[in-house]
Design a protein around this motif. Sequence first.
Motif, PDB file in Angstrom:
ATOM      1  N   SER A 117       9.487  41.258   2.063  1.00 42.07           N
ATOM      2  CA  SER A 117       8.858  41.017   0.737  1.00 42.07           C
ATOM      3  C   SER A 117       7.222  41.401   1.020  1.00 42.07           C
ATOM      4  CB  SER A 117       9.145  39.762   0.139  1.00 42.07           C
ATOM      5  OG  SER A 117       9.011  38.750   1.110  1.00 42.07           O
ATOM      6  N   GLU A 118       6.915  40.961   2.151  1.00 37.94           N
ATOM      7  CA  GLU A 118       5.480  40.772   2.597  1.00 37.94           C
ATOM      8  C   GLU A 118       5.297  42.338   3.103  1.00 37.94           C
ATOM      9  OE1 GLU A 118       5.643  37.461   1.124  1.00 37.94           O
ATOM     10  OE2 GLU A 118       7.088  37.748   2.931  1.00 37.94           O
ATOM     11  N   VAL A 119       6.296  42.928   3.602  1.00 45.66           N
ATOM     12  CA  VAL A 119       5.887  44.369   3.766  1.00 45.66           C
ATOM     13  C   VAL A 119       5.578  44.936   2.795  1.00 45.66           C
ATOM     14  CG1 VAL A 119       7.008  46.449   4.736  1.00 45.66           C
ATOM     15  CG2 VAL A 119       7.301  44.339   5.998  1.00 45.66           C
ATOM     16  N   PHE A 120       6.390  44.696   1.678  1.00 44.25           N
ATOM     17  CA  PHE A 120       6.252  45.220   0.324  1.00 44.25           C
ATOM     18  C   PHE A 120       4.861  45.087  -0.177  1.00 44.25           C
ATOM     19  CE2 PHE A 120       6.446  44.249  -4.087  1.00 44.25           C
ATOM     20  CZ  PHE A 120       6.412  45.398  -4.676  1.00 44.25           C
ATOM     21  N   ILE A 121       4.528  43.918  -0.417  1.00 46.44           N
ATOM     22  CA  ILE A 121       3.290  43.177  -0.938  1.00 46.44           C
ATOM     23  C   ILE A 121       2.095  44.141   0.061  1.00 46.44           C
ATOM     24  CG2 ILE A 121       2.654  41.243   0.159  1.00 46.44           C
ATOM     25  CD1 ILE A 121       2.516  42.103  -3.585  1.00 46.44           C
ATOM     26  N   MET A 122       2.206  44.163   1.078  1.00 52.06           N
ATOM     27  CA  MET A 122       1.087  45.104   1.829  1.00 52.06           C
ATOM     28  C   MET A 122       0.766  46.531   1.420  1.00 52.06           C
ATOM     29  SD  MET A 122      -0.397  43.050   3.839  1.00 52.06           S
ATOM     30  CE  MET A 122      -1.507  44.051   5.002  1.00 52.06           C
ATOM     31  N   GLY A 123       2.032  47.102   0.938  1.00 55.13           N
ATOM     32  CA  GLY A 123       1.944  48.216   0.380  1.00 55.13           C
ATOM     33  C   GLY A 123       0.964  48.311  -1.133  1.00 55.13           C
ATOM     34  N   CYS A 124       1.441  47.227  -1.799  1.00 57.03           N
ATOM     35  CA  CYS A 124       0.858  47.143  -3.115  1.00 57.03           C
ATOM     36  C   CYS A 124      -0.603  47.074  -2.852  1.00 57.03           C
ATOM     37  CB  CYS A 124       1.244  45.878  -3.683  1.00 57.03           C
ATOM     38  SG  CYS A 124       3.127  45.850  -4.360  1.00 57.03           S
ATOM     39  N   TYR A 125      -1.165  46.050  -2.005  1.00 58.58           N
ATOM     40  CA  TYR A 125      -2.582  46.033  -1.615  1.00 58.58           C
ATOM     41  C   TYR A 125      -3.177  47.247  -1.410  1.00 58.58           C
ATOM     42  CZ  TYR A 125      -3.193  41.153  -2.217  1.00 58.58           C
ATOM     43  OH  TYR A 125      -3.267  39.841  -2.804  1.00 58.58           O
ATOM     44  N   ALA A 126      -2.431  48.130  -0.187  1.00 57.51           N
ATOM     45  CA  ALA A 126      -2.970  49.580  -0.114  1.00 57.51           C
ATOM     46  C   ALA A 126      -2.997  50.353  -1.234  1.00 57.51           C
ATOM     47  CB  ALA A 126      -1.916  50.186   0.907  1.00 57.51           C
ATOM     48  N   VAL A 127      -2.258  50.176  -2.178  1.00 56.09           N
ATOM     49  CA  VAL A 127      -2.404  50.977  -3.321  1.00 56.09           C
ATOM     50  C   VAL A 127      -3.496  50.598  -4.312  1.00 56.09           C
ATOM     51  CG1 VAL A 127      -1.121  51.538  -5.638  1.00 56.09           C
ATOM     52  CG2 VAL A 127       0.178  51.680  -3.856  1.00 56.09           C
ATOM     53  N   PHE A 128      -3.735  49.339  -4.297  1.00 55.22           N
ATOM     54  CA  PHE A 128      -4.855  48.691  -4.998  1.00 55.22           C
ATOM     55  C   PHE A 128      -6.240  49.131  -4.350  1.00 55.22           C
ATOM     56  CE2 PHE A 128      -8.194  45.527  -5.086  1.00 55.22           C
ATOM     57  CZ  PHE A 128      -8.533  45.525  -6.453  1.00 55.22           C
ATOM     58  N   PHE A 129      -6.278  49.105  -3.078  1.00 56.70           N
ATOM     59  CA  PHE A 129      -7.375  49.405  -2.293  1.00 56.70           C
ATOM     60  C   PHE A 129      -7.924  50.912  -2.557  1.00 56.70           C
ATOM     61  CE2 PHE A 129      -6.924  45.404   0.057  1.00 56.70           C
ATOM     62  CZ  PHE A 129      -7.895  44.678  -0.674  1.00 56.70           C
ATOM     63  N   THR A 130      -6.759  51.904  -2.555  1.00 50.54           N
ATOM     64  CA  THR A 130      -6.836  53.205  -2.498  1.00 50.54           C
ATOM     65  C   THR A 130      -7.291  53.483  -3.867  1.00 50.54           C
ATOM     66  OG1 THR A 130      -5.178  53.544  -0.878  1.00 50.54           O
ATOM     67  CG2 THR A 130      -5.650  55.456  -2.295  1.00 50.54           C
ATOM     68  N   LEU A 131      -6.659  53.179  -5.087  1.00 53.76           N
ATOM     69  CA  LEU A 131      -7.291  53.207  -6.290  1.00 53.76           C
ATOM     70  C   LEU A 131      -8.460  52.788  -6.461  1.00 53.76           C
ATOM     71  CD1 LEU A 131      -3.895  52.677  -8.206  1.00 53.76           C
ATOM     72  CD2 LEU A 131      -4.572  54.780  -7.320  1.00 53.76           C
ATOM     73  N   SER A 132      -8.917  51.627  -6.152  1.00 52.90           N
ATOM     74  CA  SER A 132     -10.335  51.197  -6.216  1.00 52.90           C
ATOM     75  C   SER A 132     -11.117  52.227  -5.712  1.00 52.90           C
ATOM     76  CB  SER A 132     -10.407  49.834  -5.672  1.00 52.90           C
ATOM     77  OG  SER A 132      -9.473  48.986  -6.272  1.00 52.90           O
ATOM     78  N   PHE A 133     -10.860  52.665  -4.511  1.00 51.38           N
ATOM     79  CA  PHE A 133     -11.754  53.446  -3.873  1.00 51.38           C
ATOM     80  C   PHE A 133     -11.923  54.794  -4.520  1.00 51.38           C
ATOM     81  CE2 PHE A 133     -12.398  57.243  -0.796  1.00 51.38           C
ATOM     82  CZ  PHE A 133     -13.608  56.909  -0.087  1.00 51.38           C
ATOM     83  N   LEU A 134     -11.077  55.190  -5.129  1.00 51.31           N
ATOM     84  CA  LEU A 134     -10.887  56.494  -5.902  1.00 51.31           C
ATOM     85  C   LEU A 134     -11.528  56.452  -7.487  1.00 51.31           C
ATOM     86  CD1 LEU A 134      -7.370  57.981  -5.258  1.00 51.31           C
ATOM     87  CD2 LEU A 134      -9.552  58.823  -4.557  1.00 51.31           C
ATOM     88  N   GLY A 135     -11.984  55.063  -7.478  1.00 52.32           N
ATOM     89  CA  GLY A 135     -12.643  54.960  -8.955  1.00 52.32           C
ATOM     90  C   GLY A 135     -11.968  54.543 -10.274  1.00 52.32           C
ATOM     91  N   PHE A 136     -10.505  54.052  -9.866  1.00 46.41           N
ATOM     92  CA  PHE A 136      -9.682  53.741 -11.115  1.00 46.41           C
ATOM     93  C   PHE A 136      -9.953  52.271 -11.578  1.00 46.41           C
ATOM     94  CE2 PHE A 136      -7.296  56.938  -9.497  1.00 46.41           C
ATOM     95  CZ  PHE A 136      -6.441  57.564 -10.522  1.00 46.41           C
ATOM     96  N   GLY A 137      -9.949  51.953 -13.011  1.00 46.95           N
ATOM     97  CA  GLY A 137     -10.138  50.836 -13.410  1.00 46.95           C
ATOM     98  C   GLY A 137      -9.143  50.260 -14.437  1.00 46.95           C
ATOM     99  N   PRO A 138      -9.186  49.143 -15.281  1.00 50.55           N
ATOM    100  CA  PRO A 138      -8.239  48.743 -16.059  1.00 50.55           C
ATOM    101  C   PRO A 138      -7.922  49.897 -17.215  1.00 50.55           C
ATOM    102  CG  PRO A 138      -9.804  47.134 -15.954  1.00 50.55           C
ATOM    103  CD  PRO A 138     -10.540  48.531 -15.328  1.00 50.55           C
ATOM    104  N   SER A 139      -8.720  50.911 -17.388  1.00 51.45           N
ATOM    105  CA  SER A 139      -8.362  51.787 -18.556  1.00 51.45           C
ATOM    106  C   SER A 139      -8.034  53.112 -17.786  1.00 51.45           C
ATOM    107  CB  SER A 139      -9.684  52.031 -19.343  1.00 51.45           C
ATOM    108  OG  SER A 139      -9.843  50.863 -19.971  1.00 51.45           O
TER     109      SER A 139
END
Length: 335
Positions: free
Chosen positions: A63-85
């Motif tokens: 389950s923590e292997v999975f959540i590390m992937g979630c954090y990777a998605v979050f940081f990648t999208l943040s770097f690309l400039g994504f937001g709530p909208s």
Amino acid sequence: MIPTILMAAPVANDWITLDFVSLGQNFWSATFDGLTFGSIYALVALGYTLVYGVLNLINFAHSEVFIMGCYAVFFTLSFLGFGPSAPNLGIGQIVVNLLLALLAAIVASALTAFLLERLAYKPLRKRNAPRLVFLITAIGASFTIQYLIFLWRGPVPEQALTMFQTKPIFEVFGTIIYSDQILIVTAAVIMMVVTERFISKSRTGRGIRAVAQDPDTATLMGVNKEKIIITTFVIGGILAGAAALFYVMKIPSGVVYNGGFILGIKAFAAAVLGGIGNVRGALLGGLLLGLIGNYGQILLGNSQWTDVVAFLVLVLVLLFRPEGILGTSLGRSKA
């Protein structure tokens, strides 16, 4: 204490009601949503199934292997400039961003799975530790990773990031099917079919099945057991990374340090339901659990019952059919 219990009883009785009318009205929307979430459960369940098939180990740290992937998605999208909208992007840009987020999630989850196997489980195998020690270590590793993330990011979920605006594609029995549902289910099924074919037809897959069936004989026949074990963990990590992207796509606010725990339990229940150690069983169990959970929450009138239904399914399967629906071990699965 007695008056408190007596007062709580009517409230509990009010919760437990079966609303068949609501289930009938929302049957198709619950079905398609259930298949969407079930596809995510199935991808994570494959990680449990593969590791159990090879090592007879319930890897609760998956389950923590999975959540590390979630954090990777979050940081990648943040770097690309994504937001709530949802950004106003063309289809080409959306595809590129999704692929970048998928790649980051796969690398993060696969690396976490690799390090978990090397640091936590390999030393135990060298010492021929009992299975109970492996189980305790898996639980300990799960909490360790979980609270390392807690110290790093804190208890508050990360900001919700919306990848794209979902669009209605077509209608079935009066229920609108959206683009994210089609994308998640289609991609997940393709990945699971490719994994099943890889296990059945490739040389490495035959090695995985050989080690699952008889590790000592497989070693005598020239199979590199350690390489097979590492490969199994990495494959599970890759699938968990893909599930992480789909999960964040469906639940943008779901990235939190303990966010993988409940989903991991559901994925484990899906693996047991389909037949843990069976690749096709993980797919079947995930889809069924997604449907059962959605039907259950509508029938009982409370979304929180989804988790309760998952635990109930796990208990019932262990009681009445512990080998699962398909029940064939990985080592004896047909090519």
